[in-house]
Scaffold this motif. Structure first.
Motif, PDB file in Angstrom:
ATOM      1  N   VAL A 132       0.848  -1.197   0.000  1.00 46.47           N
ATOM      2  CA  VAL A 132       0.000   0.000   0.000  1.00 46.47           C
ATOM      3  C   VAL A 132       0.883   1.246   0.000  1.00 46.47           C
ATOM      4  O   VAL A 132       2.052   1.194   0.385  1.00 46.47           O
ATOM      5  CB  VAL A 132      -0.937   0.023   1.232  1.00 46.47           C
ATOM      6  CG1 VAL A 132      -1.909  -1.149   1.200  1.00 46.47           C
ATOM      7  CG2 VAL A 132      -0.132   0.019   2.526  1.00 46.47           C
ATOM      8  N   THR A 167      -7.852   2.730   0.492  1.00 44.35           N
ATOM      9  CA  THR A 167      -8.920   2.487  -0.473  1.00 44.35           C
ATOM     10  C   THR A 167      -9.766   3.760  -0.582  1.00 44.35           C
ATOM     11  O   THR A 167      -9.666   4.667   0.246  1.00 44.35           O
ATOM     12  CB  THR A 167      -9.807   1.321  -0.016  1.00 44.35           C
ATOM     13  OG1 THR A 167     -10.241   1.551   1.339  1.00 44.35           O
ATOM     14  CG2 THR A 167      -9.044   0.008  -0.069  1.00 44.35           C
ATOM     15  N   ARG A 182     -13.905  -4.564   1.166  1.00 49.37           N
ATOM     16  CA  ARG A 182     -12.594  -4.320   1.766  1.00 49.37           C
ATOM     17  C   ARG A 182     -12.426  -2.839   2.057  1.00 49.37           C
ATOM     18  O   ARG A 182     -12.905  -1.988   1.315  1.00 49.37           O
ATOM     19  CB  ARG A 182     -11.475  -4.797   0.839  1.00 49.37           C
ATOM     20  CG  ARG A 182     -10.072  -4.575   1.408  1.00 49.37           C
ATOM     21  CD  ARG A 182      -9.023  -5.304   0.591  1.00 49.37           C
ATOM     22  NE  ARG A 182      -9.179  -6.757   0.671  1.00 49.37           N
ATOM     23  CZ  ARG A 182      -8.721  -7.508   1.660  1.00 49.37           C
ATOM     24  NH1 ARG A 182      -8.072  -6.954   2.682  1.00 49.37           N
ATOM     25  NH2 ARG A 182      -8.889  -8.812   1.660  1.00 49.37           N
ATOM     26  N   SER A 183     -11.748  -2.565   3.156  1.00 46.54           N
ATOM     27  CA  SER A 183     -11.402  -1.193   3.522  1.00 46.54           C
ATOM     28  C   SER A 183      -9.996  -1.202   4.103  1.00 46.54           C
ATOM     29  O   SER A 183      -9.664  -2.052   4.929  1.00 46.54           O
ATOM     30  CB  SER A 183     -12.397  -0.645   4.559  1.00 46.54           C
ATOM     31  OG  SER A 183     -11.951   0.592   5.088  1.00 46.54           O
ATOM     32  N   GLN A 184      -9.176  -0.262   3.662  1.00 49.62           N
ATOM     33  CA  GLN A 184      -7.812  -0.152   4.174  1.00 49.62           C
ATOM     34  C   GLN A 184      -7.552   1.305   4.572  1.00 49.62           C
ATOM     35  O   GLN A 184      -7.787   2.219   3.770  1.00 49.62           O
ATOM     36  CB  GLN A 184      -6.785  -0.584   3.129  1.00 49.62           C
ATOM     37  CG  GLN A 184      -6.821  -2.064   2.797  1.00 49.62           C
ATOM     38  CD  GLN A 184      -5.844  -2.422   1.690  1.00 49.62           C
ATOM     39  OE1 GLN A 184      -5.621  -1.649   0.765  1.00 49.62           O
ATOM     40  NE2 GLN A 184      -5.247  -3.604   1.772  1.00 49.62           N
ATOM     41  N   TRP A 186      -4.647   3.817   6.980  1.00 52.20           N
ATOM     42  CA  TRP A 186      -3.564   4.011   7.930  1.00 52.20           C
ATOM     43  C   TRP A 186      -4.129   4.776   9.117  1.00 52.20           C
ATOM     44  O   TRP A 186      -4.961   5.666   8.944  1.00 52.20           O
ATOM     45  CB  TRP A 186      -2.433   4.826   7.300  1.00 52.20           C
ATOM     46  CG  TRP A 186      -1.560   4.085   6.338  1.00 52.20           C
ATOM     47  CD1 TRP A 186      -1.573   4.187   4.975  1.00 52.20           C
ATOM     48  CD2 TRP A 186      -0.522   3.154   6.663  1.00 52.20           C
ATOM     49  NE1 TRP A 186      -0.625   3.371   4.428  1.00 52.20           N
ATOM     50  CE2 TRP A 186       0.055   2.727   5.433  1.00 52.20           C
ATOM     51  CE3 TRP A 186      -0.007   2.642   7.855  1.00 52.20           C
ATOM     52  CZ2 TRP A 186       1.101   1.817   5.371  1.00 52.20           C
ATOM     53  CZ3 TRP A 186       1.041   1.737   7.792  1.00 52.20           C
ATOM     54  CH2 TRP A 186       1.581   1.327   6.583  1.00 52.20           C
ATOM     55  N   SER A 215     -15.995  -2.088   5.633  1.00 53.50           N
ATOM     56  CA  SER A 215     -15.794  -3.174   4.668  1.00 53.50           C
ATOM     57  C   SER A 215     -17.112  -3.837   4.287  1.00 53.50           C
ATOM     58  O   SER A 215     -17.222  -4.426   3.207  1.00 53.50           O
ATOM     59  CB  SER A 215     -14.822  -4.215   5.227  1.00 53.50           C
ATOM     60  OG  SER A 215     -15.321  -4.788   6.425  1.00 53.50           O
ATOM     61  N   LEU A 251      -1.336   0.017   9.654  1.00 51.78           N
ATOM     62  CA  LEU A 251      -2.305  -0.233   8.589  1.00 51.78           C
ATOM     63  C   LEU A 251      -3.438  -1.085   9.142  1.00 51.78           C
ATOM     64  O   LEU A 251      -3.192  -2.121   9.755  1.00 51.78           O
ATOM     65  CB  LEU A 251      -1.635  -0.951   7.420  1.00 51.78           C
ATOM     66  CG  LEU A 251      -2.572  -1.342   6.264  1.00 51.78           C
ATOM     67  CD1 LEU A 251      -3.028  -0.111   5.498  1.00 51.78           C
ATOM     68  CD2 LEU A 251      -1.879  -2.335   5.321  1.00 51.78           C
ATOM     69  N   TYR A 252      -4.680  -0.658   8.915  1.00 52.54           N
ATOM     70  CA  TYR A 252      -5.853  -1.422   9.321  1.00 52.54           C
ATOM     71  C   TYR A 252      -6.487  -1.976   8.048  1.00 52.54           C
ATOM     72  O   TYR A 252      -7.154  -1.257   7.300  1.00 52.54           O
ATOM     73  CB  TYR A 252      -6.819  -0.507  10.063  1.00 52.54           C
ATOM     74  CG  TYR A 252      -7.879  -1.211  10.888  1.00 52.54           C
ATOM     75  CD1 TYR A 252      -7.799  -2.560  11.209  1.00 52.54           C
ATOM     76  CD2 TYR A 252      -8.979  -0.500  11.381  1.00 52.54           C
ATOM     77  CE1 TYR A 252      -8.764  -3.188  11.976  1.00 52.54           C
ATOM     78  CE2 TYR A 252      -9.948  -1.108  12.160  1.00 52.54           C
ATOM     79  CZ  TYR A 252      -9.847  -2.444  12.453  1.00 52.54           C
ATOM     80  OH  TYR A 252     -10.811  -3.062  13.227  1.00 52.54           O
ATOM     81  N   ASP A 253      -6.262  -3.245   7.797  1.00 52.71           N
ATOM     82  CA  ASP A 253      -6.717  -3.933   6.594  1.00 52.71           C
ATOM     83  C   ASP A 253      -7.963  -4.744   6.944  1.00 52.71           C
ATOM     84  O   ASP A 253      -7.871  -5.748   7.657  1.00 52.71           O
ATOM     85  CB  ASP A 253      -5.601  -4.841   6.070  1.00 52.71           C
ATOM     86  CG  ASP A 253      -6.015  -5.636   4.846  1.00 52.71           C
ATOM     87  OD1 ASP A 253      -6.725  -5.081   3.991  1.00 52.71           O
ATOM     88  OD2 ASP A 253      -5.626  -6.819   4.753  1.00 52.71           O
ATOM     89  N   CYS A 254      -9.132  -4.300   6.466  1.00 55.08           N
ATOM     90  CA  CYS A 254     -10.410  -4.901   6.871  1.00 55.08           C
ATOM     91  C   CYS A 254     -11.133  -5.517   5.675  1.00 55.08           C
ATOM     92  O   CYS A 254     -11.064  -4.996   4.557  1.00 55.08           O
ATOM     93  CB  CYS A 254     -11.322  -3.850   7.503  1.00 55.08           C
ATOM     94  SG  CYS A 254     -10.619  -3.023   8.940  1.00 55.08           S
TER      95      CYS A 254
END
Length: 291
Positions: A132, A167, A182-184, A186, A215, A251-254
């Protein structure tokens, strides 16, 4: 103030730290309050963070929380304090278990079970962080939401957490219709925190409830404020894998594997900026779209 006039930075973060600094009423009883500018219901991340503080203050400091499992039972009233009662379930040689109930108006609004462990060595592996852009290259939350400021009421609340969308922000992606679940983003605490490891975990627990359900919403092309969506967190589980600082970028990767029956399931992974997987989150939320 941020560019949209919303308070942020160290003073706002200090208020969050004060919010998590519970008053001890008795040996296993603590009391917490909500900020004056709260929405109609107490923010779920606040209750989870405060309950974890209550549990942690009954545990030796050399034991660190490795998991929590919680249920949101009733909507919290931000105008009155929340009393947290801690049950010391077990103190073992390696693990310590605590159960916490948050109470308002004589009724339970939240329950949490947390497990703490002394430091040990063992097998070690982790999934890699997605590729990312760097957080500093992305627009701030104020910049990304500027055109939607009047529709997104929650954007006017003080921001102790700096959020940068990787995203497309869900209030924009909804214009394109349903998308990938999906949702990303920082995230980092917007200022400097002390060195208390429990504080960093509790701030991460607070932040984990902020964008997780995005997400689910992006999959259906709707969002809070811009559409008639009613939602609430039902339960929340977290596993803490490695040490981290919540005032450094993560990073929050959901993603959402499923939604049905007016409920949606979302999973999240927290990565430090150097690529370490530091925590995993799972939450089910109540989501109703009003036609």
């Amino acid at each position: 103030m941020d560019s949209d006039g919303v308070p942020h930075g160290q003073p706002v973060l200090d208020r969050l730290v004060a919010l998590l600094d519970l008053e001890r009423i008795e040996e296993n009883i603590f009391r917490g309050v909500s900020p004056a500018e709260s929405p109609v219901r107490v923010f779920g991340g606040q209750v989870a963070g405060q309950a974890l503080v209550a549990a942690g203050r009954t545990v030796p400091p050399e034991r660190h929380v490795h998991s929590l499992h919680s249920y949101f039972i009733r909507g919290g009233d931000p105008t009155v304090p929340i009393v947290y009662e801690v049950d010391r379930i077990r103190d073992g040689r390696s693990f310590t278990t605590r159960r916490v109930v948050g109470i308002q108006h004589g009724k339970a609004i939240f329950s949490l079970s947390a497990s703490f462990q002394k430091d040990e060595t063992g097998m070690d592996h982790a999934e890699p962080m997605p590729d990312v852009p760097d957080p500093e290259s992305l627009p701030t939350y104020a910049e990304a939401s500027r055109s939607y400021h009047d529709q997104l009421g929650h954007t006017r609340l003080p921001r102790p957490i700096d959020v940068r969308y990787v995203t497309e922000p869900p209030w924009e992606s909804r214009d394109d219709g349903p998308g990938e679940a999906r949702s990303q983003v920082w995230m980092r605490a917007d200022g400097k925190l002390g060195d208390d490891a429990l504080l960093h975990v509790c701030v991460l627990a607070y932040a984990s409830d902020m964008t997780l359900l995005d997400s689910i919403l992006v999959k259906h092309g709707v969002y809070w404020g811009t559409d008639k969506v009613l939602g609430a967190s039902l339960d929340h589980a977290m596993w803490f894998h490695r040490r981290f600082r919540a005032d450094e970028w993560f990073l929050y990767d959901c993603a959402s594997p499923s939604a049905s029956g007016a409920r949606g399931l979302a999973t999240g992974r927290f990565f430090s900026q150097d690529g370490r997987l530091v925590a995993t989150v799972v939450q089910e939320g109540l989501l109703r779209v009003i036609s």
